[in-house]
Enzyme design. Structure first.
Site, PDB file in Angstrom:
ATOM      1  N   LYS A 264       3.459   9.726   1.638  1.00  0.00           N
ATOM      2  CA  LYS A 264       3.698   9.462   2.917  1.00  0.00           C
ATOM      3  C   LYS A 264       4.719   9.377   3.675  1.00  0.00           C
ATOM      4  O   LYS A 264       5.518  10.478   4.050  1.00  0.00           O
ATOM      5  CB  LYS A 264       2.793   7.803   3.448  1.00  0.00           C
ATOM      6  CG  LYS A 264       1.299   8.132   3.002  1.00  0.00           C
ATOM      7  CD  LYS A 264       0.571   7.035   3.594  1.00  0.00           C
ATOM      8  CE  LYS A 264      -0.777   6.745   2.921  1.00  0.00           C
ATOM      9  NZ  LYS A 264      -1.801   7.459   3.394  1.00  0.00           N
TER      10      LYS A 264
ATOM     11  N   ASP B 296       1.545   1.489  -6.990  1.00  0.00           N
ATOM     12  CA  ASP B 296       1.388   2.587  -6.169  1.00  0.00           C
ATOM     13  C   ASP B 296       1.848   2.275  -4.695  1.00  0.00           C
ATOM     14  O   ASP B 296       1.219   1.662  -4.091  1.00  0.00           O
ATOM     15  CB  ASP B 296      -0.101   2.843  -6.198  1.00  0.00           C
ATOM     16  CG  ASP B 296      -0.497   3.835  -4.982  1.00  0.00           C
ATOM     17  OD1 ASP B 296       0.389   4.431  -4.346  1.00  0.00           O
ATOM     18  OD2 ASP B 296      -1.720   4.217  -5.004  1.00  0.00           O
TER      19      ASP B 296
ATOM     20  N   TYR C  96      -7.191   1.741  -3.618  1.00  0.00           N
ATOM     21  CA  TYR C  96      -7.514   3.206  -3.646  1.00  0.00           C
ATOM     22  C   TYR C  96      -6.002   3.955  -4.066  1.00  0.00           C
ATOM     23  O   TYR C  96      -4.977   3.780  -3.355  1.00  0.00           O
ATOM     24  CB  TYR C  96      -7.791   3.627  -2.087  1.00  0.00           C
ATOM     25  CG  TYR C  96      -8.071   5.051  -2.025  1.00  0.00           C
ATOM     26  CD1 TYR C  96      -9.119   5.988  -2.430  1.00  0.00           C
ATOM     27  CD2 TYR C  96      -7.035   5.960  -1.342  1.00  0.00           C
ATOM     28  CE1 TYR C  96      -9.485   7.116  -2.169  1.00  0.00           C
ATOM     29  CE2 TYR C  96      -7.198   7.340  -1.084  1.00  0.00           C
ATOM     30  CZ  TYR C  96      -8.615   7.983  -1.610  1.00  0.00           C
ATOM     31  OH  TYR C  96      -8.505   9.269  -1.463  1.00  0.00           O
TER      32      TYR C  96
HETATM   33  N1  HOZ Z   1      -7.863   7.726   3.391  1.00  0.00           N
HETATM   34  C1  HOZ Z   1      -6.372   7.827   3.478  1.00  0.00           C
HETATM   35  C2  HOZ Z   1      -5.920   6.698   3.890  1.00  0.00           C
HETATM   36  N2  HOZ Z   1      -6.260   5.621   3.216  1.00  0.00           N
HETATM   37  C3  HOZ Z   1      -6.103   9.288   4.398  1.00  0.00           C
HETATM   38  C4  HOZ Z   1      -7.628   9.365   5.449  1.00  0.00           C
HETATM   39  C5  HOZ Z   1      -7.085  10.781   5.958  1.00  0.00           C
HETATM   40  O1  HOZ Z   1      -6.061  11.344   5.988  1.00  0.00           O
HETATM   41  O2  HOZ Z   1      -8.033  11.099   6.709  1.00  0.00           O
END
Ligand code: HOZ
Length: 428
Positions: free
Chosen positions: A267, A239, A144
């Site tokens: 992050k 990434d 992702y």
């Molecule tokens: N899907 C993201 C983490 N892999 C972020 C999800 C979120 O902040 O709700």
């Protein structure tokens, strides 16, 4: 535990926010209960709207490696806020954070700040396409890289959680430029590249896949991709939004000794504030506007609050032995959880790299998305709910990683292992 206030807030939220949440996985839809609404957090704990504390392994999905509300980070944000929340103009703090990033990642000579990981990967892809003059990109099934159109094809994270790996709304005309391969399968990548000779701009990957749980790269996989990119004139985009400053100060690239042409970060570099960044050799980065013609911009890019939180965070990460402590805590938890899992009525498999980990409810090892997808998600969801009731906050999806922070104490870890023993037993 009582969830009255969280449940009331969820009902209210659903009237004005799609699904009641601003990011899909937060809705807890795949784990069969309503989400907790969070009121505050400190150290290793988050506190819900009903006043209950949980030992937190979500850590805002990765950024909170120092734990929540570290006093030095709070102070940095407060001081910055007093000087103005945003100017839309360059600041000295942007240079300071950029220098820290370049120092940590030798393959980053220049870096541009953006406001999210999605922006970082989207911009890096545009840069790769612009630099190579090629349109196709290659990504891995279950990785992702945010929710930009080109990247929301066979994606992990929430897309995998809800079974829509390729989202409606992504035009087939865009998706056709995104090739996908099986993570850790170098031969498949070689075949795809051969079939699309001189058409692929870049290979983008998570160097440790953290959006299908936690899947480390197989021996030789990163090296093989590096060699293939060099041989075929493709850029390698690493990434490190999740792994950067997480699995080592210099991220997975330091840990595995393989370097990308472009690197995406996010992050941790924002210390919990919205931030992303992408960088690489100056020959590539200087093709961005205003030096070159490849356009990329952002009103809140380099935001002074985010820069301040990021600088304060990275300074603390430089303390002697920081990553050894994260490793030690994570290894202790791993051993305890593995022991606890012997009480489960079926096979489980815990995978971990540094301070990120995941327990799959199937026999391992899990090396790619189709193997991750074999995990018994119904068992995961029962385990998740039992852990939550035991005061432990895990990511509400089988396909997300758990994160350790420096604030987790031995007592927190022991309580987590105890809760896990009870949770595994309850699955019988
Ligand atoms: N899907 C993201 C983490 N892999 C972020 C999800 C979120 O902040 O709700």
């Amino acid at each position: 535990m009582i969830h009255d206030r969280s449940q009331a807030l969820f009902q209210q939220a659903k009237t004005v926010i799609p699904g009641g949440v601003n990011s899909p996985v937060r809705a807890f839809k795949s784990v069969g209960c309503d989400p907790l609404f969070i009121e505050r957090a400190a150290g290793s704990r988050i506190y819900d709207a009903d006043g209950q504390a949980y030992i937190d392994y979500v850590g805002s999905w990765g950024p909170m490696i120092l734990g929540h509300c570290h006093p030095k980070v709070v102070e940095a944000i407060q001081q910055a806020a007093q000087l103005g929340a945003s100017y839309g103009a360059p600041t000295a703090k942007e240079i300071q954070l950029a220098e820290m990033v370049c120092e940590a990642y030798p393959n980053i000579e220049k870096v541009r700040m953006v406001s999210s990981g999605t922006e970082a990967t989207m911009s890096a892809i545009r840069l790769a396409r612009g630099c190579t003059g090629r349109d196709k990109i290659l990504k891995f099934d279950g990785c992702y890289h945010g929710h930009a159109d080109s990247l929301l094809v066979k994606a992990g994270s929430g897309a995998a959680t809800f079974g829509v790996p390729t989202s409606p709304g992504v035009p087939a005309d865009f998706a056709k430029y995104t090739l996908t391969a099986t993570y850790n399968d170098l031969d498949e990548v070689k075949n795809l590249v051969a079939a699309n000779k001189n058409e692929i701009a870049c290979i983008i990957l998570e160097p440790i896949a953290g959006n299908m749980g936690c899947v480390p790269p197989a021996a030789g996989f990163l090296e093989g991709l590096r060699a293939l990119c060099d041989a075929e004139g493709m850029l390698m985009i690493v990434d490190e939004v999740m792994t950067g400053f997480r699995v080592a100060y210099g991220g997975a690239q330091q840990r595995f000794g393989v370097r990308g042409d472009l690197v995406c970060l996010g992050k941790i570099i924002g210390g919990g504030l919205p931030v992303g960044a992408f960088g690489g050799k100056k020959e590539l980065m200087d093709q961005l506007s205003p030096v070159g013609g490849i356009y990329q911009a952002g009103t809140l890019s380099g935001n002074p609050l985010a820069m301040s939180a990021g600088i304060a965070t990275l300074e603390l990460l430089q303390q002697e032995g920081f990553y050894d402590q994260i490793e030690e805590k994570s290894a202790y938890l791993e051993a305890g959880l593995k022991q606890a899992a012997t009480e489960a009525p079926f096979a489980t498999c815990l995978q971990r790299v540094g301070g990120m980990f995941c327990t799959y409810f199937c026999a391992g090892p899990v090396t790619n998305f189709s193997e991750a997808a074999k995990s018994d998600t119904e068992a995961f969801s029962r385990f998740f709910r039992a852990m939550l009731e035991g005061g432990i906050n895990l990511a509400p999806s089988q396909f997300e990683a758990g994160f350790m922070s420096i604030a987790h104490s031995r007592d927190d870890l022991d309580r987590t292992i105890e809760a896990a023993s009870a949770a595994f037993r309850s699955l019988k």
